[in-house]
Design an enzyme around this catalytic site. Structure first.
Site, mmCIF file in Angstrom:
data_model
loop_
_atom_site.group_PDB
_atom_site.id
_atom_site.type_symbol
_atom_site.label_atom_id
_atom_site.label_comp_id
_atom_site.label_asym_id
_atom_site.label_seq_id
_atom_site.Cartn_x
_atom_site.Cartn_y
_atom_site.Cartn_z
ATOM 1 N N ARG A 148 1.404 -10.914 6.941
ATOM 2 C CA ARG A 148 1.278 -9.707 6.107
ATOM 3 C C ARG A 148 2.358 -8.687 6.459
ATOM 4 N NH1 ARG A 148 -4.123 -9.956 8.324
ATOM 5 N NH2 ARG A 148 -3.532 -8.074 9.445
ATOM 6 N N LYS A 164 0.839 -1.202 0.000
ATOM 7 C CA LYS A 164 0.000 0.000 0.000
ATOM 8 C C LYS A 164 0.875 1.253 0.000
ATOM 9 C CE LYS A 164 -0.217 -0.466 4.978
ATOM 10 N NZ LYS A 164 -0.778 -1.290 6.037
ATOM 11 N N ARG A 210 -10.206 -0.811 15.060
ATOM 12 C CA ARG A 210 -10.251 -0.067 13.799
ATOM 13 C C ARG A 210 -11.271 -0.812 12.952
ATOM 14 N NH1 ARG A 210 -4.619 0.845 10.689
ATOM 15 N NH2 ARG A 210 -4.992 -1.320 10.148
ATOM 16 N N TYR A 227 15.792 30.930 5.346
ATOM 17 C CA TYR A 227 14.624 31.582 5.950
ATOM 18 C C TYR A 227 14.729 31.623 7.466
ATOM 19 C CZ TYR A 227 12.161 30.871 1.487
ATOM 20 O OH TYR A 227 11.769 30.877 0.183
ATOM 21 N N CYS A 243 14.206 24.329 3.045
ATOM 22 C CA CYS A 243 13.201 25.038 2.241
ATOM 23 C C CYS A 243 12.343 24.019 1.494
ATOM 24 C CB CYS A 243 13.883 25.965 1.243
ATOM 25 S SG CYS A 243 15.112 27.058 1.997
ATOM 26 N N MET A 244 11.403 24.488 0.683
ATOM 27 C CA MET A 244 10.521 23.581 -0.040
ATOM 28 C C MET A 244 11.305 22.669 -0.995
ATOM 29 S SD MET A 244 7.247 24.463 -2.457
ATOM 30 C CE MET A 244 6.315 25.281 -1.187
ATOM 31 N N ASP A 245 12.285 23.251 -1.708
ATOM 32 C CA ASP A 245 12.974 22.502 -2.759
ATOM 33 C C ASP A 245 14.477 22.374 -2.534
ATOM 34 O OD1 ASP A 245 10.484 22.752 -4.351
ATOM 35 O OD2 ASP A 245 11.086 24.855 -4.349
ATOM 36 N N HIS A 252 -5.896 -8.028 13.088
ATOM 37 C CA HIS A 252 -4.752 -7.114 13.030
ATOM 38 C C HIS A 252 -4.360 -6.734 14.452
ATOM 39 C CE1 HIS A 252 -1.998 -4.417 11.083
ATOM 40 N NE2 HIS A 252 -2.561 -3.320 11.552
HETATM 41 C C1 LIG Z 1 -0.025 -2.108 6.751
HETATM 42 C C2 LIG Z 1 -0.605 -3.342 7.279
HETATM 43 C C3 LIG Z 1 0.210 -4.431 7.575
HETATM 44 C C4 LIG Z 1 1.734 -4.373 7.532
HETATM 45 O O1 LIG Z 1 2.211 -3.716 8.690
HETATM 46 P P1 LIG Z 1 3.787 -3.552 8.964
HETATM 47 O O2 LIG Z 1 3.838 -2.997 10.329
HETATM 48 O O3 LIG Z 1 4.302 -2.606 7.945
HETATM 49 O O4 LIG Z 1 4.382 -4.912 8.841
HETATM 50 C C5 LIG Z 1 -0.418 -5.615 7.927
HETATM 51 N N1 LIG Z 1 -1.767 -5.698 8.016
HETATM 52 C C6 LIG Z 1 -2.569 -4.640 7.783
HETATM 53 C C7 LIG Z 1 -4.044 -4.785 7.917
HETATM 54 C C8 LIG Z 1 -2.019 -3.424 7.431
HETATM 55 O O5 LIG Z 1 -2.810 -2.379 7.206
#
Ligand SMILES: *Cc1c(COP(=O)(O)O)cnc(C)c1O
Length: 385
Positions: A229, A35, A141, A280, A327-329, A170
């Protein structure tokens, strides 16, 4: 190409995948979390490389992220972790994403969508659309309550257009080694196991079970289940937020390594006299006559402005302090008497062989995830195999 660029060391990803594989053994799949454009590394090349080097499938947060991967020809399974809108259901189905679902309304809406697609005869994966049920075991969540899980699993399993491919949860503190946090994660695992047992007892096959993020992979191997995951550890960073000294790094041996090296260059050098002020806000005054190097990377590229006067970049193997506000850039470094530094020399902002995103996160009071995700799209990514 501009001087500021992110070099992605893919060979480190291969090693990190091997380390995760070694930790979890052979019976567990690896679902790589890509993601947010693979945590800023570039989702397409990173995903392609990971799938060729040990990852079994992918996970994204947005439907658009899944579509981008499909467009690039990636045909692995792709999980959709975040809650999408009802109006995105057709796209979820047509993109062949596997959504994690938490509630009756969305399950019914997906079933209706899957039924329409099945009627139109265009579904790519048999005539049942795979979903995974997410159970909230303490993160608070997404996910259904453990008390609703059996009902929702039944709803999915009994729907002719849906397939209960798996059940997920999770963790909220799996990266912590505080005793009360370890106990909390264990309670989450117990709750998950108990809920799955109820579902099995009711005669429903829960499918693939998965819960572990990087933290749980490091510290709670009893939660590996059928699939893990990982995100951050595959990008080469410890999931531990409170990691302060290398001495207390979790025992991941051999050690994971960051993939991303943020580079720029010294594009201009000027003399500044003792007492003159830089950038700045005039926050830095030259204590002596000196040389200032201008580096064309700024907070718009993802170099946090909070690093102003608090960080060093590496030029020709030596560290030089950032001076004055970022700065920005652009930002400025104090080159002192210049030493060997010449115009157009490479400047390493952070990377696997220098200070890294974890160090920057520590200085700016955040986590490496945020530093990596914030590297702007205008910074080109170059991939080294
Ligand atoms: C992002 C995410 C992960 C991975 O988490 P890490 O801490 O980067 O290993 C696993 N499960 C879910 C649902 C997530 O949103």
């Amino acid at each position: 190409m501009r001087a500021s660029r992110a070099i992605i060391h893919l060979e480190n990803l291969k090693k990190n995948l091997e380390i995760v594989r070694e930790k979890i053994g052979t019976g567990t799949k690896i679902c790589f979390c890509v993601k947010a454009d693979a945590y800023g590394h570039g989702a397409i090349p990173v995903s392609q490389y990971a799938l060729e080097n040990g990852a079994d499938c992918l996970a994204v947060a947005l439907v658009s992220e899944g579509k981008e991967l499909r467009k690039a020809g990636i045909n692995s399974r792709i999980f959709l972790l975040s809650q999408a809108l009802p109006e995105e259901i057709d796209e979820i189905i047509n993109t062949d994403l596997i959504p994690l679902v938490s509630d009756r309304d969305f399950i019914n809406a997906l079933a209706a969508g899957a039924s329409d697609v099945a009627a139109a005869g265009s579904q790519s994966r048999g005539n049942q659309f795979e979903v995974h049920l997410k159970i909230d075991t303490g993160m608070n969540r997404l996910g259904c309550g453990p008390d609703e899980a059996l009902d929702l699993a039944t709803l999915i399993a009994n729907n002719k257009n849906l397939q209960l491919g798996g059940i997920a949860s999770h963790f909220s503190v799996a990266d912590s080694t505080e005793p009360e946090d370890i106990a909390y994660t264990r309670a989450q695992i117990t709750c998950f196991n108990k809920t799955i047992e109820e579902i099995r007892k009711a005669g429903i096959d829960p499918g693939e079970l998965h819960a572990s993020n990087s933290g749980a992979i490091c510290f709670h191997k009893e939660a590996n289940f059928d699939m893990v995951r990982p995100g951050i550890m595959l990008y080469g960073y410890s999931p531990m937020e409170s990691e302060i000294k290398p001495a207390i790094k979790p025992s991941i041996k051999p050690s994971i390594k960051p993939l991303l090296e943020l580079q720029s260059a010294v594009v201009h050098i000027k003399r500044v006299s003792k007492g003159e002020e830089v950038s700045y806000g005039r926050t830095w005054k030259a204590p002596d006559d000196t040389h200032i190097g201008i580096i064309p990377i700024g907070y718009a590229d993802g170099l946090p402005r909070l690093l102003s006067n608090q960080y060093q970049v590496q030029i020709k193997g030596k560290a030089y302090p950032l001076v004055g506000r970022i700065c920005m850039d652009q930002c400025m470094v104090n080159l002192g008497n210049r030493g060997e530094v010449e115009r157009w020399d490479k400047a390493i902002i952070f990377g696997p062989e220098f200070t890294n995103a974890q160090d920057i996160a520590r200085i700016t009071g955040t986590i490496p995830y945020e530093i990596l995700c914030n590297i702007n799209k205008r910074v080109p990514r170059l991939y080294l195999k």
